[in-house]
Design a protein around this motif. Structure first.
Motif, PDB file in Angstrom:
ATOM      1  N   ALA A  36      55.850  59.840  34.680  1.00  0.00           N
ATOM      2  CA  ALA A  36      55.408  58.640  33.968  1.00  0.00           C
ATOM      3  C   ALA A  36      56.596  57.847  33.423  1.00  0.00           C
ATOM      4  O   ALA A  36      56.646  56.619  33.541  1.00  0.00           O
ATOM      5  CB  ALA A  36      54.463  59.028  32.831  1.00  0.00           C
ATOM      6  N   ARG A  39      58.554  56.205  36.327  1.00  0.00           N
ATOM      7  CA  ARG A  39      57.823  55.036  36.833  1.00  0.00           C
ATOM      8  C   ARG A  39      57.975  53.855  35.866  1.00  0.00           C
ATOM      9  O   ARG A  39      58.223  52.726  36.271  1.00  0.00           O
ATOM     10  CB  ARG A  39      56.352  55.401  37.045  1.00  0.00           C
ATOM     11  CG  ARG A  39      55.562  54.310  37.723  1.00  0.00           C
ATOM     12  CD  ARG A  39      54.130  54.720  38.072  1.00  0.00           C
ATOM     13  NE  ARG A  39      53.404  55.215  36.919  1.00  0.00           N
ATOM     14  CZ  ARG A  39      52.996  56.473  36.771  1.00  0.00           C
ATOM     15  NH1 ARG A  39      53.248  57.374  37.682  1.00  0.00           N
ATOM     16  NH2 ARG A  39      52.317  56.830  35.685  1.00  0.00           N
ATOM     17  N   GLN A  40      57.847  54.117  34.569  1.00  0.00           N
ATOM     18  CA  GLN A  40      57.983  53.053  33.566  1.00  0.00           C
ATOM     19  C   GLN A  40      59.384  52.455  33.600  1.00  0.00           C
ATOM     20  O   GLN A  40      59.550  51.224  33.545  1.00  0.00           O
ATOM     21  CB  GLN A  40      57.676  53.597  32.165  1.00  0.00           C
ATOM     22  CG  GLN A  40      57.869  52.589  31.047  1.00  0.00           C
ATOM     23  CD  GLN A  40      56.878  51.445  31.110  1.00  0.00           C
ATOM     24  OE1 GLN A  40      55.737  51.627  31.530  1.00  0.00           O
ATOM     25  NE2 GLN A  40      57.297  50.265  30.707  1.00  0.00           N
ATOM     26  N   GLU A  43      59.728  50.155  36.593  1.00  0.00           N
ATOM     27  CA  GLU A  43      59.035  48.877  36.383  1.00  0.00           C
ATOM     28  C   GLU A  43      59.849  47.957  35.483  1.00  0.00           C
ATOM     29  O   GLU A  43      59.959  46.755  35.744  1.00  0.00           O
ATOM     30  CB  GLU A  43      57.650  49.124  35.784  1.00  0.00           C
ATOM     31  CG  GLU A  43      56.672  49.759  36.740  1.00  0.00           C
ATOM     32  CD  GLU A  43      55.350  50.137  36.087  1.00  0.00           C
ATOM     33  OE1 GLU A  43      55.137  49.787  34.901  1.00  0.00           O
ATOM     34  OE2 GLU A  43      54.531  50.776  36.772  1.00  0.00           O
ATOM     35  N   VAL A  44      60.414  48.501  34.420  1.00  0.00           N
ATOM     36  CA  VAL A  44      61.226  47.695  33.503  1.00  0.00           C
ATOM     37  C   VAL A  44      62.470  47.168  34.211  1.00  0.00           C
ATOM     38  O   VAL A  44      62.836  45.994  34.064  1.00  0.00           O
ATOM     39  CB  VAL A  44      61.611  48.513  32.244  1.00  0.00           C
ATOM     40  CG1 VAL A  44      62.681  47.808  31.436  1.00  0.00           C
ATOM     41  CG2 VAL A  44      60.385  48.775  31.392  1.00  0.00           C
TER      42      VAL A  44
END
Length: 111
Positions: A36, A39-40, A43-44
């Protein structure tokens, strides 16, 4: 690759939800949280890369604007009727049109 332990504290209800989601995903809690977080972070990083040019333009414009002398104060009476309508239309865009979402409070309005 060597591993590092990171300790976190969280509310028990969050911990239970994370455990349940990890189990549904077929992962242990550590793998689930790493997945998680990774993935975060990805994305950032993508968002930062996409907006880097725009951020640079904004920074340059802010720096240029900070070097400008302040504009003289303008009283409402100094404006033509057309200029007052343009100001009101701009304020409606920012604060919402009065009557559409209820009365709006704008800088300079009587309290």
């Amino acid at each position: 690759m060597s591993k590092t332990r990171i300790s976190i504290s969280l509310e028990s209800e969050h911990a239970e939800r994370i455990r349940a989601h990890a189990e549904r995903a077929g992962m242990d809690v550590s793998a689930y949280l790493v997945n998680a977080a990774t993935r975060q972070m990805a994305e950032v990083e993508v968002a930062e890369a996409q907006f880097a040019g725009l951020d640079a333009l904004i920074a340059a414009a802010e720096e240029e604007a900070s070097a400008l002398p302040p504009l003289p104060e303008t009283a409402e009476g100094d404006l033509t009727e057309e200029e007052r309508r343009e100001v009101r239309a701009a304020m409606d865009l920012v604060y919402g049109a009065e009557g559409v979402t209820g009365p709006s409070v704008r800088p300079g309005d009587a309290a």
